[in-house]
Design a protein around this motif. Sequence first.
Motif, PDB file in Angstrom:
ATOM      1  N   ILE A  35      28.594  61.077  82.792  1.00 31.60           N
ATOM      2  CA  ILE A  35      27.291  61.517  82.291  1.00 31.60           C
ATOM      3  C   ILE A  35      27.449  61.724  80.788  1.00 31.60           C
ATOM      4  O   ILE A  35      28.337  62.466  80.347  1.00 31.60           O
ATOM      5  CB  ILE A  35      26.842  62.840  82.955  1.00 31.60           C
ATOM      6  CG1 ILE A  35      26.680  62.644  84.469  1.00 31.60           C
ATOM      7  CG2 ILE A  35      25.546  63.343  82.322  1.00 31.60           C
ATOM      8  CD1 ILE A  35      26.407  63.940  85.231  1.00 31.60           C
ATOM      9  N   GLY A 113      16.751  65.322  83.193  1.00 35.30           N
ATOM     10  CA  GLY A 113      17.863  65.043  82.298  1.00 35.30           C
ATOM     11  C   GLY A 113      18.063  66.060  81.191  1.00 35.30           C
ATOM     12  O   GLY A 113      19.057  66.005  80.471  1.00 35.30           O
ATOM     13  N   ILE A 132      21.736  70.905  84.360  1.00 36.93           N
ATOM     14  CA  ILE A 132      21.104  69.624  84.054  1.00 36.93           C
ATOM     15  C   ILE A 132      19.984  69.417  85.064  1.00 36.93           C
ATOM     16  O   ILE A 132      20.202  69.516  86.277  1.00 36.93           O
ATOM     17  CB  ILE A 132      22.113  68.462  84.135  1.00 36.93           C
ATOM     18  CG1 ILE A 132      23.366  68.761  83.298  1.00 36.93           C
ATOM     19  CG2 ILE A 132      21.445  67.157  83.679  1.00 36.93           C
ATOM     20  CD1 ILE A 132      24.503  67.752  83.507  1.00 36.93           C
ATOM     21  N   VAL A 150      20.470  64.125  78.872  1.00 38.76           N
ATOM     22  CA  VAL A 150      21.288  63.029  79.390  1.00 38.76           C
ATOM     23  C   VAL A 150      20.751  61.717  78.822  1.00 38.76           C
ATOM     24  O   VAL A 150      19.554  61.447  78.906  1.00 38.76           O
ATOM     25  CB  VAL A 150      21.265  62.994  80.930  1.00 38.76           C
ATOM     26  CG1 VAL A 150      21.996  61.771  81.458  1.00 38.76           C
ATOM     27  CG2 VAL A 150      21.860  64.275  81.501  1.00 38.76           C
ATOM     28  N   LEU A 154      22.284  59.187  84.646  1.00 38.80           N
ATOM     29  CA  LEU A 154      21.399  59.911  85.558  1.00 38.80           C
ATOM     30  C   LEU A 154      21.706  59.580  87.014  1.00 38.80           C
ATOM     31  O   LEU A 154      21.532  60.427  87.898  1.00 38.80           O
ATOM     32  CB  LEU A 154      19.929  59.619  85.240  1.00 38.80           C
ATOM     33  CG  LEU A 154      19.361  60.324  84.015  1.00 38.80           C
ATOM     34  CD1 LEU A 154      17.955  59.808  83.703  1.00 38.80           C
ATOM     35  CD2 LEU A 154      19.355  61.835  84.196  1.00 38.80           C
ATOM     36  N   LEU A 157      24.412  61.941  87.979  1.00 32.29           N
ATOM     37  CA  LEU A 157      23.794  63.249  88.194  1.00 32.29           C
ATOM     38  C   LEU A 157      23.142  63.303  89.574  1.00 32.29           C
ATOM     39  O   LEU A 157      23.343  64.254  90.332  1.00 32.29           O
ATOM     40  CB  LEU A 157      22.757  63.535  87.107  1.00 32.29           C
ATOM     41  CG  LEU A 157      21.920  64.797  87.287  1.00 32.29           C
ATOM     42  CD1 LEU A 157      22.775  66.037  87.130  1.00 32.29           C
ATOM     43  CD2 LEU A 157      20.758  64.801  86.308  1.00 32.29           C
ATOM     44  N   ASP A 158      22.374  62.274  89.904  1.00 31.57           N
ATOM     45  CA  ASP A 158      21.664  62.240  91.177  1.00 31.57           C
ATOM     46  C   ASP A 158      22.601  62.238  92.381  1.00 31.57           C
ATOM     47  O   ASP A 158      22.209  62.640  93.469  1.00 31.57           O
ATOM     48  CB  ASP A 158      20.754  61.012  91.250  1.00 31.57           C
ATOM     49  CG  ASP A 158      19.562  61.119  90.314  1.00 31.57           C
ATOM     50  OD1 ASP A 158      19.219  62.243  89.899  1.00 31.57           O
ATOM     51  OD2 ASP A 158      18.973  60.066  89.994  1.00 31.57           O
TER      52      ASP A 158
END
Length: 184
Positions: A35, A113, A132, A150, A154, A157-158
Amino acid sequence: MPKLLASIAALALGAAPALATGIEIDVAGEAQGTITIDLFEDVAPQHVARIVELAETGAYDEVVFHRVIDGFMAQTGDVQYGVAGSDMSLAGTGGSEQPDLEAEFSDRSFDRGTVGMARSADPDSANSQFFIMFAPAPHLDGQYTIVGEVTEGLDVLDAIKRGEGANGAVIGEPDRMEAVRVID
């Protein structure tokens, strides 16, 4: 080279040099990847300086995502109690050895983000933890310090392991920030 020249010029004029422009977080666990976060040193200079300092010293390495609420946010950065492999019962209650920071609220919005600093009920209690956003959360606008956004990752992150219950505490082995690097 342009950033170096700008820093030299700032020093010559008696101004503080520009800070790093971002960090890269290598995520490990169920989620895998990097990230990239652009830091807003012009919006929250004290908070960005703290994140950069902790990243440069390796304090964020191996720190877990201890609170992850689906559709809301993923929280990490507890360098005191959130290190992978330690007792996770206190994860999210600690900070760094540095003093807490005074809030640096802005007119920026908490969008998908966006990176914000975690804190207690006291607006001036942010220290090392940050979160985040998975999705927009306008109810946080003006209530928490925004430090960045971000720019890549992403999808990583997800993929971070979600927590359970209203507080989003991660059960079992949480995903972690394997390494955090400062980038220009």
